[in-house]
Design an enzyme around this catalytic site. Sequence first.
Site, mmCIF file in Angstrom:
data_model
loop_
_atom_site.group_PDB
_atom_site.id
_atom_site.type_symbol
_atom_site.label_atom_id
_atom_site.label_comp_id
_atom_site.label_asym_id
_atom_site.label_seq_id
_atom_site.Cartn_x
_atom_site.Cartn_y
_atom_site.Cartn_z
ATOM 1 N N TYR A 153 30.909 42.003 36.322
ATOM 2 C CA TYR A 153 32.220 42.270 35.724
ATOM 3 C C TYR A 153 32.085 43.302 34.606
ATOM 4 O O TYR A 153 32.813 44.309 34.559
ATOM 5 C CB TYR A 153 32.825 40.975 35.179
ATOM 6 N N ALA A 154 31.146 43.069 33.693
ATOM 7 C CA ALA A 154 30.937 44.009 32.590
ATOM 8 C C ALA A 154 30.508 45.371 33.104
ATOM 9 O O ALA A 154 30.947 46.409 32.597
ATOM 10 C CB ALA A 154 29.890 43.450 31.628
#
Length: 337
Positions: A153-154
């Site tokens: 996600y990051a």
Amino acid sequence: MPTVFITGTAGFIGFHLARELLAAGFRVVGFDGMTDYYDVALKRRRHAILLQNPEFSAIEGRLEDADLVLRSIREAAPDVIVHLAAQAGVRYSLENPRSYVESNLVGTFNVMEAAREIAVGHLLMASTSSVYGGNTDMPFEESQRTDMPLTLYAATKKANEHMAHSYAHLWKIPTTMFRFFTVYGPYGRPDLALFKFVRAALAGEAIDVYNHGDMARDFTYVGDLVRGIRLLIDCPPQEAEDPETIPDWDSLSRVAPFRVVNIGNGQTVRLLDFIEETEKALGMPIRRNMLPMQKGDVPATWANSDLLFNLTGFRPDTPIAQGIGEFVAWYREYYDL
């Protein structure tokens, strides 16, 4: 009347931003995929509220549909695009990583291509405090290194920042990326901590507390967050004629009309203190299931919000007691408790 095209208006933050802009006199065109990552009924309820305003219209579709995204943005002819829609959730990225690639990379590319074609006046896109990853130098400042993502996600959000910078440089699209910090408030997402805490407590269940509670977060009330976005809309970055004149406090790119801005409350709150405030708002104790740290999680986040203040004169400041109280009141009303 300026027109703003917002992706993710049936989502938590998009809904609140649309309401903020409508109240300020903007015309808003929303775009949302109504995905089933969480309760679709909650998403439709948000849109139903927005549709009560005649200056709001909505398009249902997926970001991955390049033709629909381009056609929708062309027809709306917006002055500003705010791209919020994404596959969210740090922990879910461990279970379904492909959805993050499809939505956060392909979908964001489609929005940027449309922004390029219509030569939009200002493109604003959501990033996250998760891009700071393994960085332990706090408070987090926009100028710090963000090359140690701990989750996919990051990584996708950091990739979005890089993609947006390249488009800002190549096509001179004024672009602002904003990094969110643990947003909470009414109409929140069911997968967020406060929602899960309140739901479990009222059901007489224990809550999961990771790293045995030894965690801290920069909890940011959603009303403060969307106020910050609203004000940043009026601050489109302009490429510096002389990069040496860029102030030290500014994250403005030396080669593009591009800026990254933290939007956070500017302080850390211990997770156990946040839980205690939730107990006070509910008027009842909450049983706790202490667990070890989860993969990809970080022990603390803390935003330096000086840049936001220098650009807009605004700094988020809602106390957690007030924000949690607002959420609990909404939750009881929404679920008729």
